[in-house]
Design an enzyme around this catalytic site. Sequence first.
Site, PDB file in Angstrom:
ATOM      1  N   GLY A 231     -48.143  75.130 -24.130  1.00 29.48           N
ATOM      2  CA  GLY A 231     -48.052  73.698 -24.387  1.00 29.48           C
ATOM      3  C   GLY A 231     -48.962  72.920 -23.459  1.00 29.48           C
ATOM      4  O   GLY A 231     -49.963  73.445 -22.949  1.00 29.48           O
ATOM      5  N   SER A 232     -48.623  71.674 -23.203  1.00 28.07           N
ATOM      6  CA  SER A 232     -49.462  70.799 -22.392  1.00 28.07           C
ATOM      7  C   SER A 232     -49.366  71.148 -20.921  1.00 28.07           C
ATOM      8  O   SER A 232     -48.380  71.724 -20.456  1.00 28.07           O
ATOM      9  CB  SER A 232     -49.052  69.337 -22.596  1.00 28.07           C
ATOM     10  N   VAL A 235     -46.273  69.327 -19.118  1.00 26.86           N
ATOM     11  CA  VAL A 235     -45.000  70.023 -19.257  1.00 26.86           C
ATOM     12  C   VAL A 235     -45.063  71.375 -18.544  1.00 26.86           C
ATOM     13  O   VAL A 235     -44.089  71.804 -17.916  1.00 26.86           O
ATOM     14  CB  VAL A 235     -44.632  70.206 -20.744  1.00 26.86           C
ATOM     15  N   GLY A 236     -46.211  72.031 -18.624  1.00 24.64           N
ATOM     16  CA  GLY A 236     -46.372  73.316 -17.951  1.00 24.64           C
ATOM     17  C   GLY A 236     -46.169  73.218 -16.453  1.00 24.64           C
ATOM     18  O   GLY A 236     -45.607  74.124 -15.827  1.00 24.64           O
ATOM     19  N   GLU A 253     -49.652  79.167 -20.791  1.00 25.18           N
ATOM     20  CA  GLU A 253     -50.904  78.961 -21.520  1.00 25.18           C
ATOM     21  C   GLU A 253     -50.938  77.489 -21.877  1.00 25.18           C
ATOM     22  O   GLU A 253     -50.190  77.024 -22.734  1.00 25.18           O
ATOM     23  CB  GLU A 253     -50.938  79.864 -22.760  1.00 25.18           C
ATOM     24  N   CYS A 287     -55.927  74.469 -28.292  1.00 24.82           N
ATOM     25  CA  CYS A 287     -56.157  74.391 -26.843  1.00 24.82           C
ATOM     26  C   CYS A 287     -57.555  74.848 -26.461  1.00 24.82           C
ATOM     27  O   CYS A 287     -58.127  74.386 -25.475  1.00 24.82           O
ATOM     28  CB  CYS A 287     -55.110  75.220 -26.098  1.00 24.82           C
TER      29      CYS A 287
END
Length: 485
Positions: A231-232, A235-236, A253, A287
């Site tokens: 994800g982003s 948030v990661g 990732e 991504c």
Amino acid sequence: MSYFTELALQYIDGSWRPGRGAWDIIDFNPYDGEKLASITVASADEVDEAYRAAQRAQKDWADTNAYTRRLVFERALRLVEEREAEISDAIVDELGGTRLKAGFELHLAKEFLREAIQLALRPQGRVIPSPVDGKENRLYRVPVGVVGVISPFNFPFLLSLKSVAPALALGNGVVLKPHQNTPICGGALVAKIFEDAGLPAGLLNVVITDIAEIGDAFLTHPVPKVISFTGSDAVGQHVATVCASQFKHAVLELGGNSALTVLDDADVDYAVDAAVFSRYVHQGQVCMAANRILVDRKVEKEFTEKFVAKVRSLKVGDPRDPSTVIGPVINSTQAEAISGVVDQALAEGATALLHGRTVGNVVEPSVLTGLPADSPVLRQEIFGPVALLIPFDGDEEAVAVANDTPYGLSGAVHTRDVERGVAFARRIDTGMIHVNDGTVHDEPLVAFGGEKRSGLGRLNGEATVEAFTTQKWISVQHGRSQFPF
């Protein structure tokens, strides 16, 4: 079967059932707004039930002969092949993927299932010499236990399978939380495939929910030892922080701001084709997409004219139409954000060589150039069909511009001199980069992951074995040790 009516449920401990949360997730078709499903979210208690079920089932699964385990993945692959048309329709309807994109996603999903079949047999132990007389050191590779998987909305079927299938193949239990915009393709459909393939009940659980309901319960639960998140980067970063505080391993990732670089000796026509695909595949919601397209000034005029002409020719509209290349983005929030980025760039002095309209969730392609070097737009991930063309003078400047980003996921360089391309690629701070190709690639055996804010750890091949197993040292003293007291 209708996936959106039959599978709009939680899947916990081998049972399909409604969630017990306080509200419903409404699953919409992003192109026409059709309501596909309504799913009551899972509660924090149900997340606990899912993890406990995976923990109970995992012990017997890990003790199951690896040759027996792999039969499940062989059947799962056959089921995906048999149901390919129905799964493709679901991808088109739930996430607005074009027919081309759905085919691309399913091709990769099948490749990763083929690799999962082999992964069941991959972990091997070692016997290591000891300096102590009579001692034998055995190093075993064992499952971590239970893996939590959080998947994104852009390639939900593939990116759920990419973690779920190898984690299961290596002897783990799994709890999967798909993105709330793609609960069927990213979650329930994956569970259905494995259920029908004969995976023992409890090993794979799917909880469709949101942090508004469960907070960090998915991350902080004591059962999972590894969290695999796609994800982003924002948030990661939170996932990484929480996991570190809980002594969990996080495989992340995250986003990218990849550069596709066209050197002065490139095959311009081929570079244009690679750049258009790398920027606009799945509306740029990838991504690895080429956010920035760097072009040597010696070929800038030719490249720009051909690039803009090709982008202008891309068909925009209904993703059900096989000739459509640009369908909708995932939701109105994303559409508004992309339009806002274009407006910001123009306000900063950029020139629009092509300025696409936004109609509903369909964002037409834009091509911008002339951004000031200090523009924040150049350093952020643009998750939509907007290309930034950046001219440069010589390889040294290209390297500096390509590396001027907090991200480092993918990239590409085009040149007729392969070794010049490799030398250039080695200087780019990125986890992956491709010479004379596009930026969007994923292969089952090659380590996949990014540097800087693009992630932590790697997946695929041996990297997947490292991610979802741990090492255990057992020593055997065949003689007698001598103790000092």
